[in-house]
Design a protein around this motif. Structure first.
Motif, PDB file in Angstrom:
ATOM      1  N   PHE A  40      36.163  51.252  54.729  1.00  0.00           N
ATOM      2  CA  PHE A  40      35.857  50.541  54.026  1.00  0.00           C
ATOM      3  C   PHE A  40      34.820  51.155  51.939  1.00  0.00           C
ATOM      4  O   PHE A  40      35.400  50.650  51.088  1.00  0.00           O
ATOM      5  N   GLU A  75      39.313  43.549  48.960  1.00  0.00           N
ATOM      6  CA  GLU A  75      39.487  42.347  48.836  1.00  0.00           C
ATOM      7  C   GLU A  75      39.673  42.078  51.125  1.00  0.00           C
ATOM      8  O   GLU A  75      39.642  40.962  51.081  1.00  0.00           O
ATOM      9  N   VAL A 132      30.219  40.256  48.516  1.00  0.00           N
ATOM     10  CA  VAL A 132      31.317  40.352  49.959  1.00  0.00           C
ATOM     11  C   VAL A 132      30.871  40.773  50.921  1.00  0.00           C
ATOM     12  O   VAL A 132      29.022  41.351  50.739  1.00  0.00           O
ATOM     13  N   ARG A 133      30.970  40.587  51.941  1.00  0.00           N
ATOM     14  CA  ARG A 133      30.410  41.060  53.312  1.00  0.00           C
ATOM     15  C   ARG A 133      31.300  42.362  53.937  1.00  0.00           C
ATOM     16  O   ARG A 133      32.865  41.411  54.492  1.00  0.00           O
ATOM     17  N   ASP A 134      30.668  43.038  53.559  1.00  0.00           N
ATOM     18  CA  ASP A 134      31.563  44.147  54.572  1.00  0.00           C
ATOM     19  C   ASP A 134      31.653  43.986  56.193  1.00  0.00           C
ATOM     20  O   ASP A 134      31.142  42.825  57.364  1.00  0.00           O
ATOM     21  N   VAL A 174      37.199  42.898  53.889  1.00  0.00           N
ATOM     22  CA  VAL A 174      35.683  41.897  53.789  1.00  0.00           C
ATOM     23  C   VAL A 174      35.866  40.723  54.446  1.00  0.00           C
ATOM     24  O   VAL A 174      37.559  39.913  54.793  1.00  0.00           O
ATOM     25  N   SER A 175      34.338  40.352  55.301  1.00  0.00           N
ATOM     26  CA  SER A 175      35.108  38.832  55.965  1.00  0.00           C
ATOM     27  C   SER A 175      34.609  37.496  54.671  1.00  0.00           C
ATOM     28  O   SER A 175      34.504  36.576  55.467  1.00  0.00           O
TER      29      SER A 175
END
Length: 226
Positions: A138, A200, A215-217, A203-204
């Motif tokens: 990531f 993209e 964004v949330r990893d 990510v959640s």
């Protein structure tokens, strides 16, 4: 690709107590003060102290490192040795001292050859991750380069441009430090849309904000591309 670390947010129970710690012991100045958070200046980075009232929360038990001029290291050691039980380590020719804030975050002060006085900036942040290989994929997709890997502990150190990002599977590190959980980082990238395109599919969550794109990893950490 990453040019600045805009902010690092920490979760705190009591804003007055936590902000007083950083003002009194590290001489940090207040940048902004809102109902549920206070931002302090660490060079060009905001250290945000945030009560847990909404998402994103600040990070819990986050280990992070702040740079100080090498010429001031001994003075900082003497100053902090009285109120804290310091843990000192040497990396090559550079010394670092470790101690804990009011919320259980492990704060490191490390020697720097940069000019200036006082606390100069953030040079390392440690994130706790569930799957080290997945996290490495990531963050390297964002343009970070692997600097080294742990030989005794499962960890990866990445060059994030203006700072080092360490990824740790759950463990205790130097000074019994732990990687942060649900850490909130602001990253200057120049083109937020381009940064989003790179990750993209991994990510959640994606959310536009006033600052950029958040964004949330895969491990629940929040990154805002600014």
């Amino acid at each position: 690709m990453i040019t600045t670390i805009e902010w690092l947010a920490l979760e705190v129970k009591y804003l007055d107590r936590a902000s007083a710690f950083y003002r009194d012991h590290l001489d940090l100045d207040t940048v902004t003060k809102r109902e549920n958070e206070i931002a302090l200046a660490v060079g060009d980075t905001d250290l945000v102290l945030r009560r847990p009232t909404a998402l994103p929360r600040g990070g819990l038990h986050t280990h992070y490192a702040l740079s100080i001029p090498a010429a001031e290291y001994d003075a900082w050691y003497d100053r902090l040795a009285e109120p804290f039980e310091l843990d000192e380590h040497t990396f090559g020719s550079a010394r670092s001292l470790y101690f804990y804030d009011t919320e259980g975050n492990c704060v490191e002060l490390g020697e720097s050859e940069a000019s200036g006085t006082g606390v100069l900036g953030v040079f390392e942040v440690v994130l706790e991750v569930e799957d080290l290989d997945r996290a490495e994929v990531f963050y390297t997709a964002l343009g970070m380069d692997v600097m080294d890997r742990g030989s005794e502990r499962r960890r990866v150190r990445l060059d994030a441009g203006p700072f080092a990002l360490e990824l740790w599977e759950p463990q205790l590190g130097i000074a019994d430090a732990r990687g942060g959980v649900h850490v909130d980082l602001g990253l200057g990238v120049g083109h937020p849309e381009t940064a989003l395109e790179r990750v993209e599919d991994r990510v959640s969550a994606v959310e536009p904000t006033d600052e950029g794109i958040r964004v949330r990893d895969p491990d629940g950490h929040f990154l805002t591309f600014v």
